[in-house]
Structures are given as C-alpha cells and as structure tokens.
Motif scaffolding. Structure first.
Motif, short mmCIF file in Angstrom:
data_model
loop_
_atom_site.label_atom_id
_atom_site.label_comp_id
_atom_site.label_asym_id
_atom_site.label_seq_id
_atom_site.Cartn_x
_atom_site.Cartn_y
_atom_site.Cartn_z
N LYS A 263 35.96 -19.39 13.12
CA LYS A 263 37.35 -18.97 13.30
C LYS A 263 38.08 -18.87 11.97
CE LYS A 263 37.86 -20.81 18.00
NZ LYS A 263 38.53 -21.83 18.85
N ILE A 264 37.83 -19.83 11.09
CA ILE A 264 38.45 -19.79 9.75
C ILE A 264 37.97 -18.55 9.01
CG2 ILE A 264 38.55 -20.92 7.50
CD1 ILE A 264 38.38 -23.60 8.97
N ARG B 46 36.92 -15.69 10.09
CA ARG B 46 37.47 -14.44 10.61
C ARG B 46 38.97 -14.34 10.32
NH1 ARG B 46 33.90 -13.13 16.07
NH2 ARG B 46 31.90 -13.17 14.95
N GLU B 47 39.64 -15.47 10.25
CA GLU B 47 41.05 -15.47 9.85
C GLU B 47 41.18 -15.01 8.41
OE1 GLU B 47 44.75 -18.67 9.36
OE2 GLU B 47 42.82 -19.32 10.19
N GLN C 295 40.54 -11.28 8.10
CA GLN C 295 41.64 -10.43 8.58
C GLN C 295 42.79 -10.36 7.58
OE1 GLN C 295 43.29 -11.68 12.41
NE2 GLN C 295 43.20 -9.55 13.10
N ASN C 296 42.80 -11.28 6.63
CA ASN C 296 43.90 -11.35 5.66
C ASN C 296 43.38 -11.32 4.23
OD1 ASN C 296 46.52 -12.11 7.38
ND2 ASN C 296 44.75 -13.21 8.25
N ARG D 254 45.50 -21.39 3.05
CA ARG D 254 44.61 -21.80 4.15
C ARG D 254 43.64 -22.88 3.67
NH1 ARG D 254 43.09 -23.81 7.67
NH2 ARG D 254 42.24 -23.13 9.69
N TYR E 225 38.53 -8.36 14.19
CA TYR E 225 39.32 -9.11 13.21
C TYR E 225 39.39 -8.36 11.89
CZ TYR E 225 34.43 -10.43 12.61
OH TYR E 225 33.07 -10.39 12.50
#
Length: 391
Positions: free
Chosen positions: A12-13, A15-16, A19-20, A33, A88
């Motif tokens: 999850k991290i 893909r976060e 995305q950014n 992050r 993502y």
C-alpha cells in the motif's frame, strides 16, 4: 506474510508513493511519507541532507561494537508521462516512477521496521533515503551536507530492481557493476546565411555537426581498447528552424553521453573528443565549445563487501539464485559517489515476470510488488551480516 515484513501494508505504501511521484530535489510528499512511517515506528532520523534527503538509524540492543553499516534507497521519479494503466497511476502530470524508486523506498522502510523490532545485534544500521538520483546529483548533495562526517559509516549497500533478471535471481560481481556516466554538450559556432544563394560564403554548422557526429561515433571502435567497454552517443541536435528550409543557422547545439567501466577508458574518451573538436575547429575555421560533466562515477563493488552480499543471498535464497555470468551495465548510478567514500556493494534484484516485462524508464513500467519481501529480507540481512563480520 513474509517473516521479515508485512507485505500487504508495504504494498500500500509503495502504490501511494507511485501515485505521487516527484522529480529530483522536489520529493516533499515522499519525504513526508518516510518521516511519518519512521515516527510511527519510533525510528530516529534527521532530515534535510541534500535538501530532501533523510537519514534514519537503529542501534542494536547488544553491547555496542562500534560497527556500522548503511543501506540506501533513491526517492525521485522521472519526467515521463505514465502509460502503465495501473489503477494507482501518477496523479502528477508528466511525472512517473518509471525506475522503481517507489519500491526501493518501500523496501528500505520495511528493513528499518524489521531491524527496530529485531534489534538483537551490536552496532548501528543507517537508512539513507536519497533524493535526485536521476542525474541531478542527489548523492553528491548529501555528501556535501556532511553525510559521512555526521554519521560514522563503515560499509554501505544498495539494491536496484532489475527487470532484465527474472524474479528470484540476483546479479552482482566485485569491481565495476555500473558505468561512469558523463554528459557532453557541444556548441558549434558557424556563420549563417542563405542556403541557396550563397552557401559558399557560410561556415555551415549543420555540415560540421554531421561530420563531428560521424567521427565521434568511431572513437570507441578505433581509439579505445576493444577489451574495455565504452559508449559514446550523441542523443540530441538542435540547429536552425524546420520551416527555414533555405536558412543556414549560425549555431548548432548537441548533447549526448559517454560511458566507461574504468577511469583510463573514461579519460581516453574525453581526450579523443577534445582532439576531435579542436581538429574540426581548425579545418573549418569555426569555434566549438565542448563541455563534459560527470553525472555518475563508476559504481565499484568492493571485494569483501561483495563476498558478504553473495553469502547473504545464498543463505536466504539459495546458491541457485545467483545469476551466472551477470554482466556490468553501461547505465549510470549516483550511488557510485557514496561507494567512492565508503566500501560496499550494489546489487541487481530480479523483478521480471510475465506481468512485468517493461524495462526501466519505460512509460509502461511498473515496479513488481512481489519482490518487496525479497528486498526487505536482503537489506535487513545484509545489515546484520555486515555488523557481525566487520573487523
């Protein structure tokens, strides 16, 4: 769940971060992050080295041996418009994690988490989150800001996902594993004019550029030892206006790159390019500016550190996971500048499979999340082995 990490939370991290994406020295979201993760897990850190860089550390609970090791990950993305089609995908237009640095950051966070929870070792492990790897000098910036003065680091390691290797394979060798990378910029100052009426009165920089390009591309074949890998590529040329079909311009600008796996070859290429420009200058009565900028040093794996890395890989993944006859890459890597300061090793981690066939820097590339546990295991166990074996 791998014994070294919670794969789903790390996915999850990753893909976060994907995305950014942020390009070099602008990794503010990424750095925030990272800091949040470190704070949530009570891992000490300092930030601001090399502008957005972060160094965290975990000290073992055993009596301090004074030994230390660093693990490094790169944070920046590339100025590429993403076409991967993943759910993502980048929300930042024209920016993309097309080299897997989002995955590298995630794996290093996973290693830090494992080592803070399993700190039955002696010594200190440093975690370096480096900005601006993609040719902007993030490694140099962190070194300039005192990376190796503020932190006592005896050895250093880094890994990079490698789509050309299948999942489950690792590529490394002692000596050079990645090439030096130099940027060359050339400006030819000619004398413009009418391409139909009076070309004989001009000093045509287009003509000169074509000759220079052709001769530059023969340097490797005729002036460099054929047993020494080398590359010269002129990759861009800019002169005149496409609509000015009868106008000879005053100047032509070109840029390109040179690559080598040893410093003698690197210097020979530079010398040959300078001699070529000087000879063409004299023949045509023109002026040529040549600028050579070292973007990447040779990424050189120290012998004993490489031996440790091979042992860790064999112990955790089996001897069959070592890729036979793995060759150095002519790509560049600015982790090289850290290796110039401290002995260590750089490792290619196989990431290719049926769902991940696109190469690094492709707009269709996506990091293979299946290797996150592999990276966490390798990094954490490299740190432990290094601390145990330092003299």
């Amino acid at each position: 769940m791998n014994k070294f990490c919670n794969s789903e939370s790390l996915r999850k991290i990753r893909r976060e971060l994907h995305q950014n994406p942020e390009i070099g020295f602008e990794e503010n979201f990424t750095a925030n992050r990272v800091r949040t993760f470190l704070e949530d897990n009570n891992i000490r850190y300092v930030s601001g080295l090399g502008k957005t860089g972060i160094v965290a550390w975990v000290t073992g609970q055993k009596n301090d041996s004074g030994n230390s090791v660093a693990l490094r990950a790169d944070m920046d993305a590339l100025p590429i418009e993403e076409k991967s089609g993943v759910t993502y995908s980048s929300v930042n237009k024209g920016k993309m994690h097309a080299c897997g640095h989002d995955g590298h950051v995630t794996m290093l966070l996973g290693a830090a988490l494992f080592l803070i929870k399993n700190n039955n070792f002696s010594g200190t492990v440093y975690f370096i989150f480096q900005p601006a790897e993609e040719g902007l000098g993030g490694s140099k910036a962190m070194i300039k800001d005192g990376l190796f003065e503020k932190f006592s680091i005896n050895e250093i390691y880094s890994i990079h996902n490698w789509p050309d290797l299948p999942v489950g394979k690792f590529g490394l060798m002692d000596g050079p594993i990645m090439a030096s990378g130099d940027r060359i910029d050339i400006v030819i100052h000619g004398k413009g004019g009418h391409g139909g009426l009076s070309p004989h009165n001009c000093i045509d920089p287009i003509r000169i550029a074509s000759e220079l390009i052709n001769k530059a591309h023969t340097i490797v074949g005729r002036e460099i030892n054929p047993l020494s890998p080398a590359v010269i590529s002129i990759c861009s040329i800019n002169g005149g206006d496409i609509n000015g079909f009868s106008v000879i311009p005053n100047t032509v600008k070109m840029s390109g790159t040179t690559r080598a796996l040893d410093k003698v070859t690197q210097a020979s290429i530079h010398c040959a390019l300078r001699n070529l420009c000087e000879s063409i200058e004299k023949y045509y009565g023109t002026s040529i500016e040549l600028k050579i900028e070292n973007k990447f040093s040779i990424t050189f794996n120290e012998k004993s550190a490489t031996k440790k890395a091979l042992k860790v890989i064999c112990e955790n993944f089996g001897s069959e996971s070592i890729q036979e006859n793995h060759h150095p890459s002519m790509a560049g890597e600015d982790f090289s500048f850290m290796l110039d300061e401290v002995p260590g090793a750089y490792i290619h981690v196989g990431s290719g499979d049926d769902n991940h066939k696109h190469g690094l820097h492709s707009p269709y590339y996506d990091f293979n999340d299946e290797i996150i546990p592999t990276g966490v295991t390798l990094l954490s166990q490299l740190a432990i082995k290094s601390l145990e074996t330092q003299v």
